[in-house]
Design a protein around this motif. Structure first.
Motif, PDB file in Angstrom:
ATOM      1  N   LEU A   1     -46.550  29.976   3.511  1.00  0.00           N
ATOM      2  CA  LEU A   1     -47.748  29.244   2.711  1.00  0.00           C
ATOM      3  C   LEU A   1     -46.961  28.051   1.854  1.00  0.00           C
ATOM      4  O   LEU A   1     -47.482  27.252   0.990  1.00  0.00           O
ATOM      5  N   ASP A   2     -45.407  28.474   1.326  1.00  0.00           N
ATOM      6  CA  ASP A   2     -44.904  27.565   0.585  1.00  0.00           C
ATOM      7  C   ASP A   2     -44.447  26.190   1.185  1.00  0.00           C
ATOM      8  O   ASP A   2     -43.275  25.840   1.900  1.00  0.00           O
ATOM      9  N   THR A   3     -45.250  25.234   1.492  1.00  0.00           N
ATOM     10  CA  THR A   3     -45.207  23.912   2.122  1.00  0.00           C
ATOM     11  C   THR A   3     -44.350  22.996   1.217  1.00  0.00           C
ATOM     12  O   THR A   3     -43.969  21.750   1.480  1.00  0.00           O
ATOM     13  N   ASN A   4     -43.881  23.312   0.028  1.00  0.00           N
ATOM     14  CA  ASN A   4     -43.071  22.549  -0.764  1.00  0.00           C
ATOM     15  C   ASN A   4     -41.657  22.747  -0.272  1.00  0.00           C
ATOM     16  O   ASN A   4     -40.699  21.892  -0.545  1.00  0.00           O
ATOM     17  N   ASN A   5     -41.329  23.663   0.724  1.00  0.00           N
ATOM     18  CA  ASN A   5     -40.121  24.029   1.256  1.00  0.00           C
ATOM     19  C   ASN A   5     -40.212  23.186   2.412  1.00  0.00           C
ATOM     20  O   ASN A   5     -40.880  23.394   3.253  1.00  0.00           O
ATOM     21  N   LEU A   6     -39.313  22.136   2.381  1.00  0.00           N
ATOM     22  CA  LEU A   6     -39.054  21.312   3.586  1.00  0.00           C
ATOM     23  C   LEU A   6     -39.086  21.804   5.011  1.00  0.00           C
ATOM     24  O   LEU A   6     -39.900  21.281   5.945  1.00  0.00           O
ATOM     25  N   PRO A   7     -38.228  22.797   5.228  1.00  0.00           N
ATOM     26  CA  PRO A   7     -38.226  23.229   6.365  1.00  0.00           C
ATOM     27  C   PRO A   7     -39.815  23.898   6.750  1.00  0.00           C
ATOM     28  O   PRO A   7     -40.158  23.754   8.071  1.00  0.00           O
ATOM     29  N   ILE A   8     -40.152  24.687   5.953  1.00  0.00           N
ATOM     30  CA  ILE A   8     -41.394  25.239   6.310  1.00  0.00           C
ATOM     31  C   ILE A   8     -42.517  24.135   6.327  1.00  0.00           C
ATOM     32  O   ILE A   8     -43.481  24.160   7.349  1.00  0.00           O
ATOM     33  N   ALA A   9     -42.547  23.066   5.569  1.00  0.00           N
ATOM     34  CA  ALA A   9     -43.379  21.969   5.728  1.00  0.00           C
ATOM     35  C   ALA A   9     -43.504  21.112   7.266  1.00  0.00           C
ATOM     36  O   ALA A   9     -44.263  20.857   7.767  1.00  0.00           O
ATOM     37  N   VAL A  10     -42.148  21.138   7.731  1.00  0.00           N
ATOM     38  CA  VAL A  10     -41.664  20.449   8.829  1.00  0.00           C
ATOM     39  C   VAL A  10     -42.485  21.288   9.969  1.00  0.00           C
ATOM     40  O   VAL A  10     -43.316  20.558  10.891  1.00  0.00           O
ATOM     41  N   VAL A  11     -42.402  22.539   9.860  1.00  0.00           N
ATOM     42  CA  VAL A  11     -42.799  23.661  10.759  1.00  0.00           C
ATOM     43  C   VAL A  11     -44.289  23.496  10.706  1.00  0.00           C
ATOM     44  O   VAL A  11     -45.039  23.608  11.898  1.00  0.00           O
ATOM     45  N   ALA A  12     -44.882  23.592   9.687  1.00  0.00           N
ATOM     46  CA  ALA A  12     -46.278  23.484   9.670  1.00  0.00           C
ATOM     47  C   ALA A  12     -47.028  22.231  10.106  1.00  0.00           C
ATOM     48  O   ALA A  12     -48.082  22.419  10.386  1.00  0.00           O
ATOM     49  N   SER A  13     -46.149  21.137  10.133  1.00  0.00           N
ATOM     50  CA  SER A  13     -46.962  19.954  10.586  1.00  0.00           C
ATOM     51  C   SER A  13     -46.917  19.663  12.047  1.00  0.00           C
ATOM     52  O   SER A  13     -47.820  19.090  12.686  1.00  0.00           O
ATOM     53  N   TYR A  14     -46.322  20.724  13.057  1.00  0.00           N
ATOM     54  CA  TYR A  14     -46.106  20.729  14.395  1.00  0.00           C
ATOM     55  C   TYR A  14     -47.739  20.988  14.788  1.00  0.00           C
ATOM     56  O   TYR A  14     -48.017  20.013  15.862  1.00  0.00           O
ATOM     57  N   SER A  15     -48.283  22.022  14.433  1.00  0.00           N
ATOM     58  CA  SER A  15     -49.811  22.247  14.895  1.00  0.00           C
ATOM     59  C   SER A  15     -50.693  21.009  14.509  1.00  0.00           C
ATOM     60  O   SER A  15     -51.382  20.705  15.464  1.00  0.00           O
ATOM     61  N   ALA A  16     -50.690  20.600  13.373  1.00  0.00           N
ATOM     62  CA  ALA A  16     -51.488  19.352  12.977  1.00  0.00           C
ATOM     63  C   ALA A  16     -51.320  18.312  13.811  1.00  0.00           C
ATOM     64  O   ALA A  16     -52.210  17.621  14.299  1.00  0.00           O
ATOM     65  N   LEU A  17     -49.924  17.901  14.089  1.00  0.00           N
ATOM     66  CA  LEU A  17     -49.471  16.809  15.043  1.00  0.00           C
ATOM     67  C   LEU A  17     -49.839  17.009  16.386  1.00  0.00           C
ATOM     68  O   LEU A  17     -50.608  15.826  16.800  1.00  0.00           O
ATOM     69  N   HIS A  18     -49.844  18.103  16.637  1.00  0.00           N
ATOM     70  CA  HIS A  18     -50.230  18.347  18.254  1.00  0.00           C
ATOM     71  C   HIS A  18     -51.842  18.190  18.603  1.00  0.00           C
ATOM     72  O   HIS A  18     -52.171  17.874  19.225  1.00  0.00           O
ATOM     73  N   TYR A  19     -52.626  18.752  17.699  1.00  0.00           N
ATOM     74  CA  TYR A  19     -54.106  18.940  17.950  1.00  0.00           C
ATOM     75  C   TYR A  19     -55.015  17.507  16.995  1.00  0.00           C
ATOM     76  O   TYR A  19     -55.998  17.621  17.095  1.00  0.00           O
ATOM     77  N   GLY A  20     -54.014  16.905  16.398  1.00  0.00           N
ATOM     78  CA  GLY A  20     -54.600  15.819  15.645  1.00  0.00           C
ATOM     79  C   GLY A  20     -55.670  16.171  14.446  1.00  0.00           C
ATOM     80  O   GLY A  20     -56.780  15.632  14.436  1.00  0.00           O
ATOM     81  N   THR A  21     -55.323  17.256  13.827  1.00  0.00           N
ATOM     82  CA  THR A  21     -56.316  17.674  12.767  1.00  0.00           C
ATOM     83  C   THR A  21     -56.273  16.814  11.362  1.00  0.00           C
ATOM     84  O   THR A  21     -56.910  17.412  10.327  1.00  0.00           O
ATOM     85  N   TYR A  22     -55.231  15.949  11.407  1.00  0.00           N
ATOM     86  CA  TYR A  22     -55.092  15.286  10.158  1.00  0.00           C
ATOM     87  C   TYR A  22     -55.771  13.824   9.627  1.00  0.00           C
ATOM     88  O   TYR A  22     -55.553  13.077   8.774  1.00  0.00           O
ATOM     89  N   GLY A  23     -56.516  13.693  10.833  1.00  0.00           N
ATOM     90  CA  GLY A  23     -57.052  12.040  10.802  1.00  0.00           C
ATOM     91  C   GLY A  23     -58.502  12.063  11.002  1.00  0.00           C
ATOM     92  O   GLY A  23     -59.079  11.015  11.440  1.00  0.00           O
ATOM     93  N   GLY A  24     -59.228  13.284  11.128  1.00  0.00           N
ATOM     94  CA  GLY A  24     -60.871  13.176  11.614  1.00  0.00           C
ATOM     95  C   GLY A  24     -60.899  12.905  12.884  1.00  0.00           C
ATOM     96  O   GLY A  24     -60.022  13.056  13.753  1.00  0.00           O
ATOM     97  N   ILE A  25     -62.340  12.643  13.327  1.00  0.00           N
ATOM     98  CA  ILE A  25     -62.790  12.559  14.611  1.00  0.00           C
ATOM     99  C   ILE A  25     -62.185  11.223  15.574  1.00  0.00           C
ATOM    100  O   ILE A  25     -61.860  11.160  16.612  1.00  0.00           O
ATOM    101  N   ALA A  26     -61.778  10.101  14.633  1.00  0.00           N
ATOM    102  CA  ALA A  26     -61.279   9.103  15.277  1.00  0.00           C
ATOM    103  C   ALA A  26     -59.922   9.227  15.757  1.00  0.00           C
ATOM    104  O   ALA A  26     -59.372   8.642  16.856  1.00  0.00           O
TER     105      ALA A  26
END
Length: 538
Positions: free
Chosen positions: A322-347
């Protein structure tokens, strides 16, 4: 030595392309449809097509009574409430009863955002199947379940990374040829140029797909190894170290803050908007906690989460994942969002869809080139009959995946069996369609004609899906012109567009291998042999 190394890299690229390329293609094209899991759920289940006004009814009493009823069966370890939005216009509740020494029991329910009425729960169906086949291959529990399936799916990312790196190394002039498309030359040159151009232009996105997919899959195998090396094999201790220590049940009853009370609590920091999900741990206990998750639409993360005490509402410190202020945790948390494109809407999801199709086409062209060079070139040591059989398996297998996807979407509309068997029925229908596609390729005995026929049939089914939807539900495209559930309407519009484009593509394909002039054949041979043949010894 340089020539020998170049030749070995070529054979590595070629071998990964044919023996592992189909698996990579399968994971890539199924990922195109896994992107729209949430958007397609209400298309699949008409009961979920609820007009969302943005002001859902209060669910506190209903959700609390539902959990209190389940609490009579035993302690509630995990309870979740998904809040309504335009894509999912209903409340979704999930809870697990965990009695000591007994397997957990799971319960779920849905309530209309407009009326609070409980909706019928459908069995896992076609959308769950299409999402699962990409994420973990729907791997059977008897053979290791999702852990093994996700690891195997992650191997597709490793294969893609290996293909990208080896492809760049063997094609020394690939960046100079990124604008080269010889449409009027030999079949082999057209495929070769298309394979290169798509591959070069797509390297940044394809590389991201490969890296994040490999991580999300292979990470499941790293936990036991990490626990063995660092914590003497104690995986539970490893989980606690990663996600933080979970609150322990005190065994003392206490009243819980209702969902509305939790939502109305002031939020510190930069978190904005309405919560998307509430997760209670140990509901009804004095030590209960609730995690309030907000959608991170513009950040490289699925959710931003604030943990609170479920009795007092006091914010708790961020720990573990849950601690996304921690850089390693933030990097790992970004992988799922990057892979499935959840960070930019339907476009962004539509862009991912196009790039996923491009990756699938590039991989398919690589498979076709492998056979072409053996059937009509100088490579290979087996008989022509063997390579013709391989070609038909590849033709039917490659065209079978999109055909199977269209077929199971239609099959779900006609399914009338038991709800608990719906998921398995989707699997049988999916693989039966792929098998039928391969069988048709052998029956046709003409890969060009089979490609045109199978792609045309796929387009027809996709284009007819909105008609089937309207016939079975009375909605769909018509909802775009009214105040109905527009998400299902846009899904129908997307399927219709995909069907029409697929039909147009099929109509432009040849029905037999184009005749090649002598000059073209010589050009194709020269272009290919100069890549891999070592120079003669002086």
């Amino acid at each position: 030595m340089q020539q020998d190394r170049h030749k070995r890299l070529y054979h590595l690229h070629s071998a990964s392309g044919i023996w592992l390329g189909y698996f990579m293609y399968f994971v890539a094209i199924t990922g195109c449809f896994a992107l729209f899991e949430h958007e397609m759920q209400s298309w699949e289940d008409p009961a979920r097509r609820i007009t969302y006004s943005g002001e859902p009814v209060n669910i506190d009493a209903t959700f609390t009574a539902w959990l209190q009823d389940k609490l009579q069966k035993g302690p509630l370890a995990f309870s979740r409430l998904d809040l309504p939005n335009e894509t999912q216009p209903y409340y979704y509740g999930f809870t697990s009863v965990q009695n000591e020494g007994e397997p957990a029991e799971f319960y779920e329910a849905r309530w209309s955002a407009a009326t609070g009425e409980e909706l019928p729960v459908r069995g896992e169906g076609v959308i769950d199947w299409l999402y699962g086949i990409h994420r973990d291959l729907n791997w059977p529990e008897a053979l290791g379940g999702r852990t093994v399936g996700r690891a195997l799916a992650g191997l597709a990312g490793v294969i893609l990374l290996m293909s990208i790196i080896s492809g760049i190394l063997i094609h020394t002039k690939i960046f100079k040829e990124m604008f080269t498309m010889r449409f009027y030359r030999s079949v082999r040159l057209k495929w070769q140029d298309s394979h290169k151009v798509i591959g070069v232009w797509g390297i940044p996105v394809f590389g991201m797909f490969a890296l994040t997919g490999a991580f999300l899959g292979i990470i499941t195998l790293l936990a036991p190894a990490t626990a063995f090396l660092t914590l003497k094999g104690d995986q539970e201790a490893l989980i606690a170290a990663v996600i933080g220590e979970e609150a322990t049940r005190a065994g003392i009853s206490a009243p819980m803050l209702t969902p509305s009370e939790v939502i109305d609590l002031p939020v510190s920091g930069s978190v904005q908007g309405q919560p998307a999900m509430l997760v209670y741990r140990h509901w009804g206990d004095v030590n209960a906690e609730v995690q309030v998750s907000y959608e991170a639409d513009t950040e490289l993360s699925i959710y931003e989460t604030i943990p609170r005490n479920a009795v007092t509402g006091a914010e708790l410190p961020l720990t573990g994942t849950l601690d996304t202020n921690n850089l390693p945790i933030a990097v790992v948390a970004s992988y799922s969002a990057l892979h499935y494109g959840t960070y930019g809407g339907i476009a962004l999801k539509l862009f991912y869809f196009v790039m996923g199709l491009a990756l699938s086409v590039m991989t398919g062209l690589g498979l076709m080139l492998w056979v072409e060079r053996r059937l009509h070139g100088t490579e290979g040591h087996k008989s022509k009959a063997y390579y013709r059989r391989v070609s038909r398996v590849i033709t039917g297998g490659v065209l079978g995946v999109p055909l199977a996807t269209a077929f199971v979407l239609a099959f779900d509309r006609f399914y009338g069996g038991a709800e608990e068997a719906r998921f398995a029925a989707m699997g049988w229908a999916y693989f039966a369609a792929i098998a039928a596609s391969i069988a048709y390729s052998f029956f046709r005995r003409n890969d060009y004609r089979a490609t045109r026929d199978l792609l045309g049939l796929t387009g027809i089914i996709f284009a007819l899906l909105p008609v089937l939807d309207f016939a079975s539900t009375g909605g769909g495209l018509t909802d775009l012109l009214s105040d109905g559930h527009r998400v299902a309407g846009f899904a129908d519009l997307g399927l219709l567009t995909l069907g029409v484009l697929t039909l147009l593509t099929a109509s432009r394909l040849p029905v037999k291998r184009p005749a090649e002039r002598r000059g073209n054949r010589q050009e194709g041979t020269e272009a290919e042999t100069t890549q891999v043949q070592p120079q003669a010894a002086e």
